[in-house]
Each structure stands twice: as structure tokens, then as C-alpha cells.
Write a protein that holds these residues in place. Sequence first.
Motif, PDB file in Angstrom:
ATOM      1  N   GLN A  24       0.841  -1.197   0.000  1.00 23.81           N
ATOM      2  CA  GLN A  24       0.000   0.000   0.000  1.00 23.81           C
ATOM      3  C   GLN A  24       0.877   1.248   0.000  1.00 23.81           C
ATOM      4  O   GLN A  24       1.812   1.361   0.806  1.00 23.81           O
ATOM      5  CB  GLN A  24      -0.928   0.024   1.210  1.00 23.81           C
ATOM      6  CG  GLN A  24      -1.838   1.258   1.266  1.00 23.81           C
ATOM      7  CD  GLN A  24      -2.748   1.267   2.481  1.00 23.81           C
ATOM      8  OE1 GLN A  24      -2.440   0.628   3.490  1.00 23.81           O
ATOM      9  NE2 GLN A  24      -3.861   1.988   2.391  1.00 23.81           N
ATOM     10  N   ASN A  36      -2.401   6.559   1.011  1.00 20.52           N
ATOM     11  CA  ASN A  36      -3.781   6.164   1.295  1.00 20.52           C
ATOM     12  C   ASN A  36      -4.425   5.430   0.118  1.00 20.52           C
ATOM     13  O   ASN A  36      -5.651   5.292   0.049  1.00 20.52           O
ATOM     14  CB  ASN A  36      -4.618   7.408   1.648  1.00 20.52           C
ATOM     15  CG  ASN A  36      -4.158   8.042   2.951  1.00 20.52           C
ATOM     16  OD1 ASN A  36      -3.874   7.345   3.928  1.00 20.52           O
ATOM     17  ND2 ASN A  36      -4.074   9.366   2.964  1.00 20.52           N
ATOM     18  N   GLU A  37      -3.612   4.965  -0.804  1.00 19.05           N
ATOM     19  CA  GLU A  37      -4.135   4.226  -1.949  1.00 19.05           C
ATOM     20  C   GLU A  37      -4.607   2.840  -1.511  1.00 19.05           C
ATOM     21  O   GLU A  37      -4.246   2.359  -0.437  1.00 19.05           O
ATOM     22  CB  GLU A  37      -3.067   4.095  -3.032  1.00 19.05           C
ATOM     23  CG  GLU A  37      -2.614   5.430  -3.601  1.00 19.05           C
ATOM     24  CD  GLU A  37      -1.397   5.286  -4.507  1.00 19.05           C
ATOM     25  OE1 GLU A  37      -0.905   4.146  -4.653  1.00 19.05           O
ATOM     26  OE2 GLU A  37      -0.926   6.308  -5.039  1.00 19.05           O
ATOM     27  N   SER A  38      -5.393   2.203  -2.351  1.00 17.52           N
ATOM     28  CA  SER A  38      -5.875   0.855  -2.027  1.00 17.52           C
ATOM     29  C   SER A  38      -4.712  -0.133  -2.059  1.00 17.52           C
ATOM     30  O   SER A  38      -3.866  -0.060  -2.955  1.00 17.52           O
ATOM     31  CB  SER A  38      -6.944   0.414  -3.033  1.00 17.52           C
ATOM     32  OG  SER A  38      -8.063   1.264  -2.966  1.00 17.52           O
TER      33      SER A  38
END
Length: 629
Positions: A198, A201-203
Amino acid sequence: MLDNKVLEISFDLNTIDHLGVKLYSTIPPMIAELVANAWDADATNVEIILKDEDIKSIIVKDNGLGMTFNELNNNFLKIGRNRRKDTHISKTKKGRNVLGKKGLGKLSVFGIGNKVTITTIKNNLKNEFCMEYNEMKKTKGRYKPQIICCDEKTNEASGTQIKLENIRRSSAFDAKNIVDNLSKRFTIFSNDFNVSVQRNNESPINVTNEEYLEENAQFSWSFPEDFKEKMNNELFVFATNKNIKGKIYTSKTPLISEKRGIVLFSREKLVQENSSFDERANDNFFQYMSGYFNVDFIDEDDEIDVISTDRKSIAWDSDNNQDLVTIKRFLNVIVRETQKKWRQARRTDKENFIVNSINFSYQEWLKELTAQERPLAKKLGDAILNNDSISEEDTKTYFGHIRDMFSFESFKDFTAQLDDLNALEDEKAIKVLTDWQYIEAKEMAKVAEGRIKTINQFEKYINQNVSETKVMQKFLEEFPWLLDPKMTSFEREVTYSRILKENFPEKDLPESNRRIDFLCSNNAGVVHIIELKRPRIKISFKEVNQIVSYLSFLKKHCPDGVNPDEIHAILISNNYNMDDDVREMYMSLKGNKKLTIKSYDDLLSQARFYNNEFIKKYTEINEYKKMNN
């Protein structure tokens, strides 16, 4: 409480420099070492968290067994400890193959950053400390890491977290690149060992082996299942006895260089990066090939080590190791055997494609040719099918040319100019097809030139307002392409009674002998009733009603296999001057797609455009050849 407890690492600075800072200069191999540690700790989940929005950091967190304070001192901080040799244990409690062997993986972090903080929990006791590379360099080989907490009681679950800071890189992190890299370094990813990456804050992206090994595969072959015919070969017997297993994949289009070649895994970890294992690796096949083999036996000896420290390659010449010599020979042979299978599979796919796309069976077509034509046709066809660089779409185009070639007399003159047809090579065959486009254009131009003369004569008849029955019908019967270049069948003077007698012999038929000028069908299955009028005649209710009655009758009594909705009427005249009520009636019929009125001028314009395209193309090709000769 610390209780005067001390952590200490003994080292040689050159060891850390060469086996840490310089050996692991990129992020993926460093993270791979930490993932391997998590695997050995029987973790089921590993989170890799990349932060680069402000201050860069990398966190690798697992839910494995964790370590006690003593295990940190005696195991983790001991440089060069051979875990398998010291413990005589090659399997974890969960039955996993232990990956760690050299005891150098923990140094990998210093190739990326200057500060590392280790937090580990076991038996509800937390221990945390940090090490700084710049401080280690100031010592004389005995460094005491800074202890943050020692045997602190906690209810947190067991596991280990490694946080890397003061990172020596300015560019942003690439989560997808790390996922791809990890995917090709292990065969351990599953529901029982989930690894995710990760960035900020990306998936999170889960790592899977398919991400690398099976992406865009067109064909695949497994060993030993798909090589039964070779199992008597001594090299294949050797591989079977050593329990070697693997797969070779080929893609439909060339792979990027990073994904080409065979990788080797031992104990589920990469030991040899991409290699062709063939001295003829410049062959086109290697642009499409990837795969892997598991060669566990080469890393089963706890004493002998034939794998480089960075796990990039096997030391193939290591002490004249005969097993290594033999496995390299085996890989060479299996790659060559796969290459043969690939060429045949690609050829079969191309043949099936042209059958499905242009309804052309190459093998059946060869049988239809004469004994004199067949050898050259086969050489040309085989050259296209066997050429790895030619796509399916290009294959379809070339076979269209080949099929047309043998229907033109000019081609026989052209083939007589070829030097040695008995040794026609791929390159020469392709040139034949390329040159044929010129010949084909020339042939079509000859036809078009003749048609232009016909069009000019047709225009004279229109201007002279000749009889539609005595001249126009006879002329169009001789040259039906003037009506529509796409028409495939024409019948002049078709009577309804004959149509009905041929298709409905059991019925009583009307005696009337109503006539239409032409009944035509095109290659889309649409039937046209075409009624010709003298060019200058004014269209009245009579002409419109007549053709509409033809249309209604034929729709009602159309033969089997003809869709009534696909029967259309066309009235041809050159005079669009209609009374208002006639025009209103026509516009209604046109809107319902029942009737279309065309002018002879429309036919002329259409015919000129269609045939002038051939002449234009021939002129362009001829000019091009003159410029390049």
C-alpha cells in the motif's frame, strides 16, 4: 524495564557495506528479504506500507511468531548465522520450507535507508530497538542498538514490524513495481500467506504469482505433464528423479524484457533471474517466452551453497558440480522442445483464424490447385504461417493476396521471374506478397479502365434519352455492376408466375404475367426489385403504384429463406420532377423503407467513384516503385 539488558551486533564494516548498502541498492530485493523472514516466522499476513507524501518511510509488518529479547541477540543480530545448519531444522512449525540460510538478510535495509526500527512481540512481551547506519560506522565492529522498550507486557498479537527511515532516494515509491517484483521472487503467495503493498492512502495491492507468471499467456506447457514423449531422454529422467517441476508460458505479443525468460525457484524462493537457457537466445521465440521451474534440490544441502547472496543467480560453475551442469543442459533442451511446440501451436492458431475470419481453409485450398501451382502456393503459405513476426490480422491479409494471386494470369508471368522457387525463404516469400500488391493493383486497374469506357457509353445513352426496354435493360444486363458494384446476382425479365411455379408448384397461380426489369440480391442477402424508366420520364402515380404492387406481391409470396423485410424496391429515372401529391406518397414510402428512387446520374457517379479508386491506387503504387527503383 531494561534491567541493564543490552543488545549488541558484531560486524565487519566491509561486510555491511558490501552485503547491505551496495548489494541491496533497490527496494524490491530488500523487501523480499523481509518477506522471506515473515514466511520463516510462520506469518499468514504481511503488510508493506510505503509513505512518501512528506517524510519517506517503509514499514513491513507481519503477524508471525515474533522474537524474544534473547532471540534478537542470539539470532537476529548475529551476522552470517546459518539458521538451518545451527538448528538442523529445514521446516517451520507449519511445515514451510525455511528460506533463510545465510543470515545476511537483515543487512539489506541499509542499502535503502540509514535508520531502522524493529518492533517485535512474542509471548505477550514487546521489544523495540533501532539501529542507525551512520552510528554503526563510527564504532569498531561492536554496535549496541538503542533499546526503546524491553520485555514490555502487552496484549497485542505476536508479530514483527520493521520501519525504515532516512531513505536514500528522492523519487516517489512505485507500489505496482514492487508487487510485480515480489511476484517473480517467490511462489509462496496464497490465502495462507497474504502479502499486500500500500502506498500512502491508496488501495492495497495483493501480491500473486499469476501477476508475473501467467499474465497475457497464449499457450503454456507444464513439466513433466506435457513432455511425455521425451521422458526416455536421460536429461528428462534426471529432472524427474530430482522432482523438478515447472511451466513455460508464451504470450501472443512480445513481452517486455523484464518478463522474458525462465526463472528458477528453490524452496519457493528465487535463485536464478530470467534466463533463456539457450545459446541461440536471439531467436524470435525468446521475445514471447517466460516461465519458471522449481529446483528445490540445489538448496537442500545446509553445508554447500551454490546460490548468490542477492539470490539473482546460481553459481553454475561451482566446484564442477555435476548436478548443476546436468540441470542446465536439461533446461536448454526443454526450452528447445517448447520452441517447437510453440511454432506448431502458433501456426495452428493462424490457420484457424483465417478459417473463421475469411472462411478460407489453407489445406483444402492447396488440394484444389494444379500440380504446377501447388508447390509455390505451399511455400508462400508456409512462409506466412511459420513466420513468428506476422500477426493473425496480417496473416489474414496475406492469405487474401495468396488466394487472389492464383486467379490472375499475370501472376504466372511474375513467378517466372523468381530465381529459385525450390528454396523459397520466408523473406523472399514476403517480398513476393508485397510485390503482388502492385501486380494486383495493375490487374484491377485494367478492369477499371475498361469499366470507365463502359460508364462513358452509359452516360451517352442517358443524355440521348434512349428506350429503357430496347437499350437500357440490354445494356445493364451486359454490365450489371452499373446498378450496384456490390450486387452478386441479377435476373432480367423475371416474371412472378415463374417465381411462383419454381417455389410453390402445388398452388393455383394467377395467369397475369406482370413483369419487373431486374430482381437482384447483394452479398448481405438483401433482395432488390429494380424498375427502369426512360431517363427523362416524369414519375407519376402509375410508376409508383406499379413497383409498390410488385413489392407487395413478392413480399407475400417470397421463397423460403428470404426475409420479407429484406426485399426493397428501387425505381430508376433521371427526372425528379414529381407532382406534390406523388412526392408526398413517395416520401411516405421512403420513410417506411419500401421504395427508393435513384437517378441514372447517381449510378454514374457511384460507378465512377468505385472504379477510379482502383486506378488511383495503381497510379500511386506505380509512382512509388519508380521512385524506389
